[in-house]
Design a protein around this motif. Structure first.
Motif, PDB file in Angstrom:
ATOM      1  N   PHE A 143      44.666 114.251 -24.760  1.00  0.00           N
ATOM      2  CA  PHE A 143      45.259 113.307 -25.731  1.00  0.00           C
ATOM      3  C   PHE A 143      45.588 114.004 -27.048  1.00  0.00           C
ATOM      4  O   PHE A 143      45.490 113.425 -28.127  1.00  0.00           O
ATOM      5  N   TRP A 196      48.264 114.648 -28.851  1.00  0.00           N
ATOM      6  CA  TRP A 196      49.667 114.224 -28.882  1.00  0.00           C
ATOM      7  C   TRP A 196      50.555 115.198 -29.649  1.00  0.00           C
ATOM      8  O   TRP A 196      51.683 115.481 -29.230  1.00  0.00           O
ATOM      9  N   CYS A 240      48.482 105.447 -24.559  1.00  0.00           N
ATOM     10  CA  CYS A 240      49.757 105.165 -25.210  1.00  0.00           C
ATOM     11  C   CYS A 240      50.202 103.789 -24.752  1.00  0.00           C
ATOM     12  O   CYS A 240      49.471 103.105 -24.027  1.00  0.00           O
ATOM     13  N   MET A 276      52.289 102.854 -22.653  1.00  0.00           N
ATOM     14  CA  MET A 276      52.757 102.679 -21.279  1.00  0.00           C
ATOM     15  C   MET A 276      51.764 101.859 -20.449  1.00  0.00           C
ATOM     16  O   MET A 276      52.139 100.894 -19.790  1.00  0.00           O
ATOM     17  N   CYS A 277      50.486 102.250 -20.465  1.00  0.00           N
ATOM     18  CA  CYS A 277      49.472 101.514 -19.694  1.00  0.00           C
ATOM     19  C   CYS A 277      48.566 100.693 -20.623  1.00  0.00           C
ATOM     20  O   CYS A 277      47.899  99.763 -20.179  1.00  0.00           O
ATOM     21  N   GLY A 278      48.514 101.109 -21.909  1.00  0.00           N
ATOM     22  CA  GLY A 278      47.610 100.432 -22.834  1.00  0.00           C
ATOM     23  C   GLY A 278      46.191 100.949 -22.672  1.00  0.00           C
ATOM     24  O   GLY A 278      45.861 101.632 -21.693  1.00  0.00           O
ATOM     25  N   CYS A 301      44.561 102.798 -19.225  1.00  0.00           N
ATOM     26  CA  CYS A 301      44.918 104.220 -19.326  1.00  0.00           C
ATOM     27  C   CYS A 301      44.093 105.010 -18.305  1.00  0.00           C
ATOM     28  O   CYS A 301      42.880 105.198 -18.459  1.00  0.00           O
ATOM     29  N   SER A 302      44.752 105.493 -17.270  1.00  0.00           N
ATOM     30  CA  SER A 302      44.035 106.140 -16.165  1.00  0.00           C
ATOM     31  C   SER A 302      43.339 107.422 -16.604  1.00  0.00           C
ATOM     32  O   SER A 302      42.243 107.732 -16.127  1.00  0.00           O
ATOM     33  N   MET A 303      43.951 108.164 -17.499  1.00  0.00           N
ATOM     34  CA  MET A 303      43.312 109.416 -17.924  1.00  0.00           C
ATOM     35  C   MET A 303      42.060 109.112 -18.753  1.00  0.00           C
ATOM     36  O   MET A 303      41.049 109.807 -18.638  1.00  0.00           O
TER      37      MET A 303
HETATM   38  S1  SF4 Z   1      47.653 107.263 -18.503  1.00  0.00           S
HETATM   39 FE1  SF4 Z   1      49.075 105.706 -19.230  1.00  0.00          FE
HETATM   40  S2  SF4 Z   1      48.286 105.017 -21.239  1.00  0.00           S
HETATM   41 FE2  SF4 Z   1      47.189 106.892 -20.684  1.00  0.00          FE
HETATM   42  S3  SF4 Z   1      48.372 108.442 -21.766  1.00  0.00           S
HETATM   43 FE3  SF4 Z   1      49.182 108.352 -19.670  1.00  0.00          FE
HETATM   44  S4  SF4 Z   1      50.885 106.927 -19.756  1.00  0.00           S
HETATM   45 FE4  SF4 Z   1      49.722 106.658 -21.663  1.00  0.00          FE
END
Ligand code: SF4
Length: 482
Positions: free
Chosen positions: A375, A377, A409, A411-413, A417-419
């Motif tokens: 992360f 960024w 970010c 995209m998933c919130g 956030c899977s990561m």
């Molecule tokens: S897993 Fe989803 S929320 Fe997490 S950084 Fe990647 S796109 Fe963004």
């Protein structure tokens, strides 16, 4: 007469240009010399191009990208043209072709050469058309005069459509889209009008002499390239390719460097065999392809249809990819189109280099992936192929500084956030393996040309101002490293 890079290489001399490209590609200078001596690579470097930072085009080196710029009847002035040059270099063009067909051709060409740290290419027959009332009025002497003048102006490589022969023209009769190359169609018209052979073919050895004197590299044009999938791989295309093979050997006999241009529009499953056939017919001279587009159905998106084909061509051994912009088939590209086209082609070139296992090419991917998982960024943006685009897309929804360290970010919130979930789960059971050694890009064996920021050219020799036609220009934007 001073020797060309090819003649020096054959004589066993490693030139300063070869040393420089070896440093940029992280290769042994002796390997560069061997590749140039054998015609497997070219270092386009006109002796009159003072601001040039030499680069190399060849199958064994990082895949290169060319951007076309130039004015037309309706646009643009010298300052605008220098702005286009800057845009192309800024977004990572390794070479730039000035395809101007409007006014002030000499001034624009001289300014481009004076300000460009990358090789400049031209298509001399375009100027010939501008100098006569009708294309049939072009003469062999006019072509040679223009080629010699452009060589003296410092042009590093020229597209010469010498491979389109009279006997090839009937082979195009059954095509869906005829002859789509501008140079090819002009020469076909000339041959039909005069009933004589292509003047560029007839005068080829004279052109070789001019090129040898100034060390201009041939880019042997494919005037009969297919303009649609239906015409790909037909007898006309391959008859011309056979002539290009013959011309390659003639140029080499004169000590002149050669690369060979290729299609165009080709179905995906035929691209590798096209590249292999060119290598065989032209004895390994570098292949410089336009796309190819792998489908004809997407006007407005032809930077994508062609980047798919360019990736496959690069993987199969093409040495340089000529970009295509979203405006292809539709209109003259603007600055944003140039950016989109170059991004698509930098991706294609890099993907091909990764697939071909170019030493260190994947280090860039690994470094960005590590920053993504951490992360980090800011580092992810810095490493992105187009940092400005990456940063701006992220900041559209999460602009605050606090989000530059956020573990998610938009995209998933945060919840999905899977990561973040993956990291929390690993930490919770004590088996999380932290990333201890980030990929060290400074120590990567990959070439400068293959690492961010793209367009890392040495601009030390680019002048602060130039005088063209009695007018002094000092466009700050002409420098390509910001
Ligand atoms: S897993 Fe989803 S929320 Fe997490 S950084 Fe990647 S796109 Fe963004």
């Amino acid at each position: 007469m001073a020797s060309t890079q090819l003649q020096h290489a054959r004589a066993g001399t490693v030139t300063p240009a070869m040393k420089r490209v070896a440093a940029r590609e992280n290769r042994d200078p002796e390997f560069v010399r061997e590749q140039v001596a054998e015609g497997q690579a070219v270092v386009p470097a006109n002796r009159n191009h003072d601001s040039l930072d030499p680069m190399v085009i060849g199958r064994e080196f990082a895949t290169k990208v060319n951007a076309n710029i130039g004015n037309s009847e309706t646009t643009s002035d010298l300052t605008e043209e220098l702005e286009k040059l800057h845009t192309a270099v800024h977004y990572g063009a390794d070479t730039v072709m000035d395809l101007s067909t409007g006014s002030n051709l000499d001034e624009i060409r001289e300014a481009n050469v004076a300000y460009s740290p990358v090789p400049i290419g031209t298509v001399p027959i375009y100027e010939a058309v501008k100098r006569v009332d009708s294309p049939e009025d072009i003469t062999r002497d006019l072509l040679l005069d223009i080629i010699e003048k452009q060589a003296e102006q410092g042009v590093d490589y020229m597209t010469i459509h010498a491979g389109v022969l009279m006997e090839h023209l009937p082979l195009t009769d059954g095509r869906k889209t005829g002859i789509v190359s501008r140079g090819g169609s002009i020469l076909a018209q000339w041959m039909e009008e005069h009933g004589e052979q292509n003047p560029l073919y007839v005068a080829f050895e004279d052109i070789c002499d001019i090129f040898a004197e100034h060390d201009v590299t041939f880019s042997l044009g494919d005037g009969l390239r297919p303009g649609c999938l239906a015409d790909a791989g037909d007898d006309a295309q391959f008859a011309e390719l056979d002539t290009l093979g013959e011309l390659t050997r003639t140029a080499w006999d004169h000590g002149v460097q050669v690369m060979v241009e290729g299609p165009g529009h080709v179905p995906m499953d035929q691209i590798a065999e096209n590249v292999e056939r060119q290598r065989e017919v032209c004895d390994g001279a570098p292949f410089y392809v336009l796309g190819p587009l792998v489908t004809d159905v997407a006007p407005g998106y032809d930077h994508i249809t062609s980047a798919i084909g360019a990736t496959e061509a690069g993987r199969a051994g093409a040495a340089m990819l000529c970009y295509v912009t979203p405006k292809e088939h539709l209109g003259l590209p603007d600055r944003e189109d140039v950016r989109e086209g170059l991004a698509a082609y930098r991706i294609a070139a890099h993907a091909a280099d990764v697939a071909n296992d170019l030493p260190g090419a994947r280090d860039w991917d690994d470094a960005l992936s590590e920053a993504r998982y951490e992360f980090d960024w800011a580092r992810q943006f810095d490493l992105a192929l187009d940092p400005e685009r990456a940063r701006s897309y992220h900041d559209q929804t999460l602009p605050g500084d606090n989000y530059k360290e956020a573990r998610f970010c938009s995209m998933c919130g945060v919840e999905f956030c899977s990561m973040r979930i993956d990291q929390d789960a690993r930490e919770a059971d004590g088996e999380m393996e932290t990333i201890e050694s980030a990929t060290d890009l400074d120590a990567s064996p990959a070439a400068d040309a293959n690492l961010p920021p793209v367009g890392a050219h040495d601009t030390d020799r680019v002048p602060d101002e130039i005088e063209i036609g009695g007018v002094t220009f000092t466009p700050e934007s002409a420098h390509g490293d910001d």
